[in-house]
Scaffold this motif. Structure first.
Motif, PDB file in Angstrom:
ATOM      1  N   HIS A  99       0.844  -1.190   0.000  1.00  0.00           N
ATOM      2  CA  HIS A  99       0.000   0.000   0.000  1.00  0.00           C
ATOM      3  C   HIS A  99       0.877   1.237   0.000  1.00  0.00           C
ATOM      4  N   GLU A 100       0.372   2.270  -0.645  1.00  0.00           N
ATOM      5  CA  GLU A 100       1.136   3.500  -0.834  1.00  0.00           C
ATOM      6  C   GLU A 100       0.506   4.633  -0.027  1.00  0.00           C
ATOM      7  N   THR A 102       1.245   8.944   1.412  1.00  0.00           N
ATOM      8  CA  THR A 102       2.075  10.142   1.330  1.00  0.00           C
ATOM      9  C   THR A 102       3.008  10.151   2.530  1.00  0.00           C
ATOM     10  N   SER A 103       3.983  11.046   2.527  1.00  0.00           N
ATOM     11  CA  SER A 103       4.896  11.140   3.667  1.00  0.00           C
ATOM     12  C   SER A 103       4.163  11.581   4.929  1.00  0.00           C
ATOM     13  N   ASP A 104       2.968  12.184   4.772  1.00  0.00           N
ATOM     14  CA  ASP A 104       2.141  12.579   5.913  1.00  0.00           C
ATOM     15  C   ASP A 104       1.231  11.460   6.402  1.00  0.00           C
ATOM     16  N   GLY A 105       1.283  10.305   5.748  1.00  0.00           N
ATOM     17  CA  GLY A 105       0.483   9.166   6.170  1.00  0.00           C
ATOM     18  C   GLY A 105      -0.876   9.056   5.515  1.00  0.00           C
ATOM     19  N   GLU A 106      -1.193   9.902   4.521  1.00  0.00           N
ATOM     20  CA  GLU A 106      -2.475   9.807   3.819  1.00  0.00           C
ATOM     21  C   GLU A 106      -2.456   8.603   2.883  1.00  0.00           C
ATOM     22  N   TYR A 107      -3.478   7.763   3.001  1.00  0.00           N
ATOM     23  CA  TYR A 107      -3.559   6.535   2.202  1.00  0.00           C
ATOM     24  C   TYR A 107      -3.866   6.881   0.754  1.00  0.00           C
ATOM     25  N   LEU A 108      -3.054   6.366  -0.168  1.00  0.00           N
ATOM     26  CA  LEU A 108      -3.243   6.612  -1.595  1.00  0.00           C
ATOM     27  C   LEU A 108      -3.810   5.408  -2.331  1.00  0.00           C
ATOM     28  N   GLY A 109      -3.780   4.251  -1.711  1.00  0.00           N
ATOM     29  CA  GLY A 109      -4.317   3.059  -2.352  1.00  0.00           C
ATOM     30  C   GLY A 109      -3.283   1.973  -2.481  1.00  0.00           C
ATOM     31  N   LEU A 125      11.571  -3.939   0.923  1.00  0.00           N
ATOM     32  CA  LEU A 125      10.190  -3.844   1.395  1.00  0.00           C
ATOM     33  C   LEU A 125       9.681  -5.201   1.877  1.00  0.00           C
ATOM     34  N   GLN A 126      10.003  -6.256   1.163  1.00  0.00           N
ATOM     35  CA  GLN A 126       9.600  -7.603   1.582  1.00  0.00           C
ATOM     36  C   GLN A 126      10.186  -7.950   2.949  1.00  0.00           C
ATOM     37  N   ARG A 127      11.407  -7.552   3.182  1.00  0.00           N
ATOM     38  CA  ARG A 127      12.073  -7.853   4.461  1.00  0.00           C
ATOM     39  C   ARG A 127      11.565  -6.974   5.597  1.00  0.00           C
ATOM     40  N   GLU A 128      11.470  -5.670   5.362  1.00  0.00           N
ATOM     41  CA  GLU A 128      11.206  -4.712   6.435  1.00  0.00           C
ATOM     42  C   GLU A 128       9.744  -4.287   6.559  1.00  0.00           C
ATOM     43  N   ILE A 137       5.491   6.589   1.206  1.00  0.00           N
ATOM     44  CA  ILE A 137       5.746   5.481   2.119  1.00  0.00           C
ATOM     45  C   ILE A 137       5.063   4.267   1.511  1.00  0.00           C
ATOM     46  N   TYR A 138       5.764   3.134   1.479  1.00  0.00           N
ATOM     47  CA  TYR A 138       5.215   1.878   0.966  1.00  0.00           C
ATOM     48  C   TYR A 138       5.224   0.877   2.102  1.00  0.00           C
ATOM     49  N   ARG A 139       4.079   0.213   2.311  1.00  0.00           N
ATOM     50  CA  ARG A 139       3.957  -0.775   3.391  1.00  0.00           C
ATOM     51  C   ARG A 139       3.329  -2.053   2.856  1.00  0.00           C
ATOM     52  N   ILE A 140       3.821  -3.166   3.379  1.00  0.00           N
ATOM     53  CA  ILE A 140       3.145  -4.437   3.142  1.00  0.00           C
ATOM     54  C   ILE A 140       2.286  -4.670   4.369  1.00  0.00           C
ATOM     55  N   GLU A 141       0.991  -4.747   4.143  1.00  0.00           N
ATOM     56  CA  GLU A 141       0.065  -4.888   5.267  1.00  0.00           C
ATOM     57  C   GLU A 141      -1.241  -5.499   4.784  1.00  0.00           C
ATOM     58  N   LYS A 142      -1.956  -6.046   5.713  1.00  0.00           N
ATOM     59  CA  LYS A 142      -3.287  -6.562   5.417  1.00  0.00           C
ATOM     60  C   LYS A 142      -4.278  -5.426   5.625  1.00  0.00           C
TER      61      LYS A 142
END
Length: 180
Positions: A99-100, A102-109, A125-128, A137-142
């Motif tokens: 998921h992507e 902004t640097s302010d934490g706004e969800y982009l999709g 990203l896969q590791r961390e 900001i890119y996160r792997i999350e459910k």
């Protein structure tokens, strides 16, 4: 080629279903919601109301509109407001996505692979489970079901709630179909 949703919000008054309004002007083309509710184009969650067909007691307005699409429309189904109310909106998806934000934490999709992340950055990203690049900001999350609701879908459900207060939860429904 994209998939569009068409259909009607209906309510039952005096033992007959009536079409209140077309939903395609209110809700957006969002495959996660199509999958979550109707099993179309996505498998993040077990769908609530897949493949039920056009209700035999659909309103005249809905039937006429469906027949306008017949031959090109597919996946007709329906869901009551009661079923929508009973959805566990905190249920987590069956997969982990990137998921992507902004640097302010706004969800982009959900992450689009057209975005510039290198192979090394994807491995990191896969590791961390989170990386920062520029103003993103890119996160792997459910995600949870409620995370997928856009403003249009939230508004539609609020409108259904208003109708349900007058006609009952089982007497308000969405009748939908899809077009490619």
């Amino acid at each position: 080629m994209g998939t569009d949703i068409h259909g009607w919000l209906e309510f039952k008054s005096k033992d007959e279903w009536e079409g209140a309004f077309q939903i395609s002007n209110l809700v957006d083309q969002y495959y996660d919601i199509f999958g979550l509710l109707f099993g179309i184009r996505n498998a993040l969650f077990k769908p609530i109301a897949p493949g039920r067909g056009l209700p035999s007691d659909a309103s005249l307005t809905t039937r006429l509109n469906w027949y306008d699409w017949k031959g090109t429309g597919y996946g007709a189904t329906w869901i009551t407001y009661n079923e929508i109310k009973e959805i566990n909106w905190d249920e987590e998806a069956i997969d982990n996505r990137i998921h992507e934000y902004t640097s302010d934490g706004e969800y982009l999709g959900k992450f689009s692979y057209s975005t510039e992340l290198t192979h090394e950055e994807l491995n990191k990203l896969q590791r961390e489970k989170e990386i920062r690049k520029g103003d993103r900001i890119y996160r792997i999350e459910k995600v949870k079901r409620k995370d997928l609701l856009t403003r249009g879908w939230q508004l539609l459900f609020e409108i259904m709630e208003v109708f349900a207060k007058h006609y009952g939860d089982e007497n308000v429904r969405l009748v939908v179909w899809f077009w490619v």
